[in-house]
Write a protein that holds these residues in place. Structure first.
Motif, PDB file in Angstrom:
ATOM      1  N   THR A  24       0.821  -1.223   0.000  1.00  0.00           N
ATOM      2  CA  THR A  24       0.000   0.000   0.000  1.00  0.00           C
ATOM      3  C   THR A  24       0.851   1.268   0.000  1.00  0.00           C
ATOM      4  O   THR A  24       0.321   2.361  -0.121  1.00  0.00           O
ATOM      5  N   SER A  25       2.172   1.147   0.190  1.00  0.00           N
ATOM      6  CA  SER A  25       3.020   2.343   0.234  1.00  0.00           C
ATOM      7  C   SER A  25       3.110   2.974  -1.149  1.00  0.00           C
ATOM      8  O   SER A  25       3.112   2.287  -2.167  1.00  0.00           O
ATOM      9  N   THR A  26       3.170   4.299  -1.161  1.00  0.00           N
ATOM     10  CA  THR A  26       3.294   5.050  -2.415  1.00  0.00           C
ATOM     11  C   THR A  26       4.546   5.899  -2.347  1.00  0.00           C
ATOM     12  O   THR A  26       4.967   6.322  -1.268  1.00  0.00           O
ATOM     13  N   GLN A  29       5.539  12.289  -3.147  1.00  0.00           N
ATOM     14  CA  GLN A  29       4.872  13.085  -4.184  1.00  0.00           C
ATOM     15  C   GLN A  29       4.820  14.536  -3.737  1.00  0.00           C
ATOM     16  O   GLN A  29       4.192  14.866  -2.731  1.00  0.00           O
ATOM     17  N   GLY A  58       2.699  11.565  -0.773  1.00  0.00           N
ATOM     18  CA  GLY A  58       3.068  10.153  -0.793  1.00  0.00           C
ATOM     19  C   GLY A  58       3.140   9.578   0.604  1.00  0.00           C
ATOM     20  O   GLY A  58       2.885  10.271   1.605  1.00  0.00           O
ATOM     21  N   SER A  59       3.496   8.298   0.704  1.00  0.00           N
ATOM     22  CA  SER A  59       3.608   7.640   2.010  1.00  0.00           C
ATOM     23  C   SER A  59       5.062   7.380   2.397  1.00  0.00           C
ATOM     24  O   SER A  59       5.323   6.712   3.400  1.00  0.00           O
TER      25      SER A  59
END
Length: 235
Positions: A24-26, A29, A58-59
């Motif tokens: 699920t990590s992005t 950004q 983002g994450s």
């Protein structure tokens, strides 16, 4: 046998805290509230300041790797170069309009670890009003020999109403003078007979009787070639 192997695997996994990758990590950004700031109209000499706000959508941590600006524009030190997920930051820009006139654009380039937008260009745009303006504001004369006049000149806009005075060219490289022609007033420059060879940046200052703008400063840039017949420049 199979039962024993399964039990051993479960035990090993428990000891090593088996985990699977977090799908699920992005990536980081960078998201700016605005990338262009129009400051409208302002008088020459005004310092334009603006804060560009952004956040990390983002994450993973967002890293600001570098910030570069165009001429006459500067950026204050960024409070934090690492922005956590959901965190916010600002980039404070200042544009000194002392040597500009007319419609102008200045840019700030932001480099980050955002894989989708590793380079973001921010802009300051607006119109600068000047009672007296040099066109162009800086003059590149190219390669000239000692004693040679530059083929290009500087137009002085608004000179009819401001009344121009003395011209100072106290550097080692150029002489300068004002001339009135059909299209208005022009600044002409020539290389001094004893100027040292090589690349140079000199300055010409024109005094005026304008209360708003008592002086006009014009940078002059070029290369003084040797006096040899080949005309080869000294690098």
């Amino acid at each position: 046998m199979r039962t024993a192997l399964l039990a051993a695997a479960i035990a090993t996994c428990g000891l090593m805290a088996c985990t699977s990758p977090d799908r699920t990590s992005t990536p980081p950004q960078i998201v700016f509230q605005e990338i262009t700031y129009d400051f409208g109209r302002t008088a020459q000499g005004t310092k334009i300041t603006h804060a560009y706000s952004f956040h990390n959508a983002g994450s993973l941590d967002l890293s600001i790797d570098n910030v570069r600006t165009s001429c006459d524009c500067s950026v204050a030190a960024i409070p934090s170069k690492v922005i956590p997920p959901g965190g916010e930051g600002t980039i404070d820009a200042t544009f000194n309009t002392a040597n500009d006139s007319g419609r102008r654009t200045r840019t700030i380039t932001v480099y980050s670890n955002d894989p989708a937008h590793p380079v973001t260009t921010l802009s300051l745009v607006g119109t600068i009003d000047a009672e007296v303006a040099a066109d162009p504001p800086a003059l590149y004369v190219g390669h000239l020999r000692r004693g040679q006049a530059a083929p290009n000149e500087v137009r002085l806009l608004g000179a009819e109403t401001a009344t121009l005075g003395a011209v100072d060219s106290r550097g080692r490289i150029v002489d300068a003078s004002l001339h009135t022609v059909a299209g208005g007033t022009r600044l002409r420059v020539a290389i001094k007979p004893d100027a040292p060879a090589g690349r140079f940046k000199d300055t010409v200052t024109i005094h005026t009787k304008s209360a708003q703008q008592p002086v006009v400063t014009i940078p002059i840039v070029g290369v003084v070639d040797t006096d040899a017949p080949s005309g080869r420049a000294v690098e």
